[in-house]
Design a protein around this motif. Sequence first.
Motif, short mmCIF file in Angstrom:
data_model
loop_
_atom_site.label_atom_id
_atom_site.label_comp_id
_atom_site.label_asym_id
_atom_site.label_seq_id
_atom_site.Cartn_x
_atom_site.Cartn_y
_atom_site.Cartn_z
N ASP A 117 15.54 -55.19 35.82
CA ASP A 117 15.18 -56.01 34.67
C ASP A 117 15.77 -55.36 33.41
O ASP A 117 15.64 -54.14 33.23
CB ASP A 117 13.65 -56.07 34.58
CG ASP A 117 13.18 -57.20 33.70
OD1 ASP A 117 13.91 -58.19 33.58
OD2 ASP A 117 12.08 -57.09 33.15
N THR B 60 21.54 -61.79 33.12
CA THR B 60 21.33 -63.18 32.69
C THR B 60 22.24 -63.51 31.51
O THR B 60 22.83 -64.61 31.47
CB THR B 60 19.84 -63.39 32.33
OG1 THR B 60 19.06 -63.01 33.46
CG2 THR B 60 19.55 -64.84 31.98
N ARG C 93 19.92 -63.29 40.91
CA ARG C 93 19.13 -62.63 41.96
C ARG C 93 19.20 -63.40 43.27
O ARG C 93 19.24 -64.64 43.30
CB ARG C 93 17.64 -62.46 41.59
CG ARG C 93 17.41 -61.60 40.36
CD ARG C 93 15.94 -61.22 40.24
NE ARG C 93 15.72 -60.35 39.10
CZ ARG C 93 16.00 -59.05 39.07
NH1 ARG C 93 16.49 -58.48 40.15
NH2 ARG C 93 15.78 -58.33 37.99
N THR D 166 15.09 -58.40 46.84
CA THR D 166 13.93 -58.12 47.70
C THR D 166 14.08 -56.75 48.35
O THR D 166 13.13 -55.97 48.42
CB THR D 166 13.79 -59.21 48.79
OG1 THR D 166 13.85 -60.48 48.15
CG2 THR D 166 12.48 -59.08 49.53
N1 Z5A Z 1 11.96 -59.92 42.00
C1 Z5A Z 1 11.52 -59.17 43.08
O1 Z5A Z 1 10.74 -58.23 42.91
N2 Z5A Z 1 11.96 -59.49 44.32
C2 Z5A Z 1 12.80 -60.53 44.55
O2 Z5A Z 1 13.16 -60.79 45.72
C3 Z5A Z 1 13.25 -61.32 43.43
C4 Z5A Z 1 12.80 -60.98 42.18
C5 Z5A Z 1 14.16 -62.48 43.64
C6 Z5A Z 1 12.04 -62.00 38.18
O3 Z5A Z 1 11.95 -62.01 36.83
C7 Z5A Z 1 11.27 -60.76 38.63
O4 Z5A Z 1 11.07 -60.82 40.04
C8 Z5A Z 1 12.07 -59.52 38.37
C9 Z5A Z 1 12.46 -59.01 39.75
C10 Z5A Z 1 11.46 -59.61 40.64
N3 Z5A Z 1 11.20 -58.58 37.75
N4 Z5A Z 1 11.32 -57.61 37.16
N5 Z5A Z 1 11.03 -56.68 36.57
P1 Z5A Z 1 12.82 -62.90 35.87
O5 Z5A Z 1 13.60 -63.90 36.63
O6 Z5A Z 1 11.89 -63.39 34.84
O7 Z5A Z 1 13.70 -61.84 35.13
P2 Z5A Z 1 14.86 -60.89 35.58
O8 Z5A Z 1 15.68 -61.46 36.66
O9 Z5A Z 1 14.28 -59.55 35.84
O10 Z5A Z 1 15.84 -60.79 34.38
P3 Z5A Z 1 15.86 -61.15 32.89
O11 Z5A Z 1 14.54 -61.06 32.23
O12 Z5A Z 1 16.55 -62.44 32.82
O13 Z5A Z 1 16.68 -59.94 32.36
P4 Z5A Z 1 18.17 -59.46 32.72
O14 Z5A Z 1 18.92 -60.55 33.37
O15 Z5A Z 1 18.09 -58.20 33.43
O16 Z5A Z 1 18.75 -59.17 31.29
P5 Z5A Z 1 19.06 -60.11 30.02
O17 Z5A Z 1 17.90 -61.10 29.80
O18 Z5A Z 1 20.39 -60.64 30.07
O19 Z5A Z 1 19.00 -59.00 28.91
C11 Z5A Z 1 17.81 -58.26 28.63
C12 Z5A Z 1 17.78 -57.89 27.14
O20 Z5A Z 1 18.85 -56.99 26.85
C13 Z5A Z 1 17.98 -59.09 26.22
O21 Z5A Z 1 17.20 -58.90 25.08
C14 Z5A Z 1 19.47 -59.03 25.87
O22 Z5A Z 1 19.74 -59.57 24.62
C15 Z5A Z 1 19.75 -57.53 25.90
N6 Z5A Z 1 21.09 -57.20 26.39
C16 Z5A Z 1 21.75 -57.75 27.41
N7 Z5A Z 1 22.96 -57.15 27.60
C17 Z5A Z 1 23.03 -56.19 26.65
C18 Z5A Z 1 24.03 -55.22 26.34
N8 Z5A Z 1 25.17 -55.12 27.03
N9 Z5A Z 1 23.78 -54.37 25.34
C19 Z5A Z 1 22.64 -54.45 24.63
N10 Z5A Z 1 21.65 -55.34 24.87
C20 Z5A Z 1 21.85 -56.21 25.87
#
Ligand code: Z5A
Length: 213
Positions: free
Chosen positions: A15, A20, A99, A104
């Motif tokens: 996460d 995303t 994902r 998993t």
């Molecule tokens: N899960 C599980 O346990 N088992 C499984 O089989 C499956 C999932 C399928 C799903 O949550 C949760 O379920 C997840 C894993 C678990 N839980 N956790 N912890 P979700 O679908 O709500 O969220 P997510 O998949 O974990 O991801 P997300 O919230 O969409 O975050 P992300 O994809 O990792 O990152 P992002 O949203 O693109 O960026 C995060 C922040 O960082 C955001 O504020 C961006 O603006 C910032 N960001 C992104 N890239 C950068 C860079 N390069 N520099 C600086 N800042 C950045």
Amino acid sequence: MILNKGLFLTFEGIDGSGKTMQLEMLTEDLRKANLKYLILREPGGTSISEQIRKVLLDRVNQEMIPETELLLFAAARAQLVQEVVKPALAAKSIVISDRFYDSTTAYQGFGRDMDVHFIQMLNTFATQGLQPDFTFYFDLSVETAIERLGKRTEKNDRIDLESKKFMEKTRQGYLSIAQKNPERIKVIDAERTPEEIFQDLKMELKQVIDLGG
Ligand code: Z5A
């Protein structure tokens, strides 16, 4: 490249890894290149899978045991694969999932110390053996992930509330899965700026998709 079959890509990472954001940037390029694509997220993507997602991520469900969690992720995926992914691939679409089963293995297997061998069998059962053609794993230190997530304004879900130790075990799990599947999984250094990461992603994708430009 003109696809004469569907292409199945998955994005993985802890996460906060930024997958995303990268997927959103790629979607823009896919749209501009006029390609047939479908973006999905796990858990979710069908009515039933979205209902399961609510149960899985709801902060009130603190009493959920690891076995229930594992089976719910597998159930959501089984529904998604049969209802959406397989038909889209059969229609020669590019399908990209935020994902898939590596989550998993990494979260429930390595993060929660559950039997990884059993989880891999369950993954195969839930997906009817469907495997991604390529997986992009966005690798990030837990410290940077926590820093990024701290800046996020929306509330954390149930799994976001896990400890730093859990995140570290999950990251090590991903690295181990990537090491064992070097042909399928491309490791991308996600510690850099979004633009730098996106350039790497596009370089990797060049082998399979013509994004033009
Ligand atoms: N899960 C599980 O346990 N088992 C499984 O089989 C499956 C999932 C399928 C799903 O949550 C949760 O379920 C997840 C894993 C678990 N839980 N956790 N912890 P979700 O679908 O709500 O969220 P997510 O998949 O974990 O991801 P997300 O919230 O969409 O975050 P992300 O994809 O990792 O990152 P992002 O949203 O693109 O960026 C995060 C922040 O960082 C955001 O504020 C961006 O603006 C910032 N960001 C992104 N890239 C950068 C860079 N390069 N520099 C600086 N800042 C950045």
